[in-house]
Design a protein around this motif. Structure first.
Motif, PDB file in Angstrom:
ATOM      1  N   ALA A  48      -5.055   0.633  10.875  1.00  0.00           N
ATOM      2  CA  ALA A  48      -5.269  -0.398  10.414  1.00  0.00           C
ATOM      3  C   ALA A  48      -4.111  -0.767   9.356  1.00  0.00           C
ATOM      4  O   ALA A  48      -3.711  -1.752   9.098  1.00  0.00           O
ATOM      5  N   LEU A  49      -4.040   0.226   8.546  1.00  0.00           N
ATOM      6  CA  LEU A  49      -3.108   0.426   7.409  1.00  0.00           C
ATOM      7  C   LEU A  49      -1.482   0.118   8.185  1.00  0.00           C
ATOM      8  O   LEU A  49      -0.737  -0.558   7.547  1.00  0.00           O
ATOM      9  N   ASP A  98      -9.765  -6.950   3.490  1.00  0.00           N
ATOM     10  CA  ASP A  98      -9.556  -6.253   2.445  1.00  0.00           C
ATOM     11  C   ASP A  98      -8.422  -5.286   2.453  1.00  0.00           C
ATOM     12  O   ASP A  98      -8.845  -4.203   3.184  1.00  0.00           O
ATOM     13  N   VAL A  99      -7.286  -5.592   2.244  1.00  0.00           N
ATOM     14  CA  VAL A  99      -6.208  -4.721   2.465  1.00  0.00           C
ATOM     15  C   VAL A  99      -6.157  -3.577   1.678  1.00  0.00           C
ATOM     16  O   VAL A  99      -5.957  -2.349   2.277  1.00  0.00           O
ATOM     17  N   THR A 100      -6.957  -3.324   0.487  1.00  0.00           N
ATOM     18  CA  THR A 100      -7.076  -2.120  -0.325  1.00  0.00           C
ATOM     19  C   THR A 100      -8.073  -1.126   0.481  1.00  0.00           C
ATOM     20  O   THR A 100      -7.833  -0.224  -0.075  1.00  0.00           O
ATOM     21  N   ALA A 101      -8.661  -1.493   1.768  1.00  0.00           N
ATOM     22  CA  ALA A 101      -9.651  -0.529   2.109  1.00  0.00           C
ATOM     23  C   ALA A 101      -8.994  -0.072   3.559  1.00  0.00           C
ATOM     24  O   ALA A 101      -9.613   0.519   4.130  1.00  0.00           O
ATOM     25  N   ARG A 124       0.874  -1.214   0.025  1.00  0.00           N
ATOM     26  CA  ARG A 124       0.086   0.077  -0.016  1.00  0.00           C
ATOM     27  C   ARG A 124       0.668   1.199   0.000  1.00  0.00           C
ATOM     28  O   ARG A 124       0.480   2.339   0.452  1.00  0.00           O
ATOM     29  N   MET A 125       2.008   1.153  -0.472  1.00  0.00           N
ATOM     30  CA  MET A 125       2.980   2.322  -0.681  1.00  0.00           C
ATOM     31  C   MET A 125       2.205   2.889  -1.912  1.00  0.00           C
ATOM     32  O   MET A 125       2.528   4.410  -2.533  1.00  0.00           O
ATOM     33  N   ARG A 143       3.270  -3.340   9.278  1.00  0.00           N
ATOM     34  CA  ARG A 143       4.102  -3.978   9.917  1.00  0.00           C
ATOM     35  C   ARG A 143       3.972  -5.693   9.584  1.00  0.00           C
ATOM     36  O   ARG A 143       5.296  -6.304   9.486  1.00  0.00           O
ATOM     37  N   ASP A 144       2.967  -6.128   9.347  1.00  0.00           N
ATOM     38  CA  ASP A 144       2.769  -7.420   8.907  1.00  0.00           C
ATOM     39  C   ASP A 144       3.285  -7.887   7.332  1.00  0.00           C
ATOM     40  O   ASP A 144       3.656  -8.758   7.060  1.00  0.00           O
TER      41      ASP A 144
END
Length: 273
Positions: free
Chosen positions: A76-77, A68-71, A53-54, A82-83
Motif C-alpha cells: 500500500a505504501l 490515511d497515508v501515515t498508516a 513517506r520518505m 507511485r501516486d
C-alpha cells in the motif's frame, strides 16, 4: 471534502530537540499548482519528504482519497509512492543508462521489478516513456546517456520519469536550485504543462519568489517549520515576502520570470484515474 483533496493535519517532525516542521495543516484540492516558499531551513524539503513517506512524522496525519497515508505499509505504501511522485534537486538519474531507460524506471510499479531488471519493457511502456519525453522536446535524446545531458535536460528527464508513473500528485523539491535562469524556466514550464494538461496536483519547493509568483496559483510560506502564509500570489505583498525571507530576500527576489508558455501536445499517456 473532495476525495482527491490532499489533507494535512497537525503535521510535525522533530529531530531530537530540533523541530523541522510544526503543526502544519493544509487542504490541497486536486489540480492545484502550489509553490512552497521560504528561506533555507524553513522546512520545505521536510514537508515534501513527509508527504511521500520518505520520512516519518512525529505527529499529525496525511489523508488522500479516503486513505490515511501515515498508516500505510508494504504494498500500500509502494502504491502511494507511485501516486505521489518525487522530483529531486539532483535529478537522481542513472548516468550510464540512456535517457529512455531512465524514464522507463518510472513504470516499475506497472511492469514489475524482475522485468525491469532484465529490461523487458513492453512496447506500450516504451511508447508512453517516449511520448513523455516528446512533450518536453526531449524525444530526440532518448538514446543518449543521461550523463551527457545538461542539468536542465536531466531535470526534464526526471520530470518525464515522474509523469510516466501516472501519479495523482507530483512533489518537486527545489527542482531548479542548481540550474541557470533559462533552464530554470524550462523546468518550471514542464511542471506547469503537466499540471494544466493532466490536472495533476503539483507541490513545488522554490527559493525564488519570482518563479513561485509566475507559475503557482497558490503559495504556502514556511518560516521555522510553521505555515505563516497561505494564499494566492497577489496576496503576498513585497513587505510580507521580505519578512518571510529575512536576510535571504535579495536571493529570493530575482529577475522576473516569463510565466507559463508551453502548450503540451496530445500524449499517449492516460489521464490519471
Amino acid at each position: 471534502m473532495d476525495a482527491a483533496t490532499l489533507e494535512i493535519a497537525g503535521l510535525t517532525r522533530r529531530f531530537g530537540p530540533r523541530t523541522a516542521l510544526e503543526d502544519v495543516t493544509l487542504a490541497i484540492p486536486q489540480g492545484q499548482m502550489v509553490g512552497v516558499i521560504g528561506r533555507s531551513g524553513a522546512g520545505k524539503s521536510t514537508l515534501l519528504r513527509l508527504l511521500n513517506r520518505m520520512a516519518e512524522p512525529t505527529a499529525g496525519t496525511i489523508r488522500f482519497g479516503g486513505r490515511d497515508v501515515t498508516a500505510l505499509r508494504g504494498a500500500a505504501l509502494r502504491r502511494w509512492r507511485r501516486d505521489c511522485a518525487m522530483v529531486f534537486q539532483q535529478f537522481n538519474l542513472v548516468g550510464r543508462l540512456d535517457v529512455l531507460t531512465n524514464v522507463l524506471v518510472g513504470r516499475l510499479n506497472h511492469v514489475g521489478t524482475a522485468r525491469a531488471l532484465l529490461r523487458w519493457w513492453p512496447e506500450l511502456d516504451r511508447a508512453i516513456a517516449l511520448s513523455a519525453l516528446e512533450q518536453f522536446d526531449m524525444g530526440a535524446l532518448a538514446t543518449q546517456r543521461a550523463e551527457s545531458l545538461s542539468g536542465g535536460q536531466q531535470q526534464r528527464v526526471a520530470i518525464a520519469r515522474a509523469l510516466v508513473q501516472e501519479p495523482r500528485i507530483i512533489l518537486a523539491d527545489e527542482p531548479v536550485a542548481s540550474l541557470d535562469p533559462r533552464n530554470a524556466l524550462l523546468v518550471m514550464e514542464a511542471l506547469a504543462a503537466i499540471n494544466r494538461r493532466f490536472g495533476i496536483t503539483v507541490l513545488v519547493n522554490l527559493h525564488s519568489l519570482d518563479l513561485a509568483r509566475s507559475y503557482c496559483e497558490r503559495l504556502v510560506g514556511l518560516a521555522a517549520g510553521r505555515v505563516v502564509f497561505d494564499g494566492p500570489p497577489e496576496a503576498l505583498t513585497d513587505a510580507a515576502a521580505r519578512a518571510l525571507y529575512g536576510m535571504e530576500a535579495a536571493e529570493a527576489f530575482g529577475p522576473a520570470a516569463a510565466g507559463p508558455g508551453i502548450v503540451a501536445p496530445e500524449s499517449l499517456l492516460p489521464h490519471p484515474a
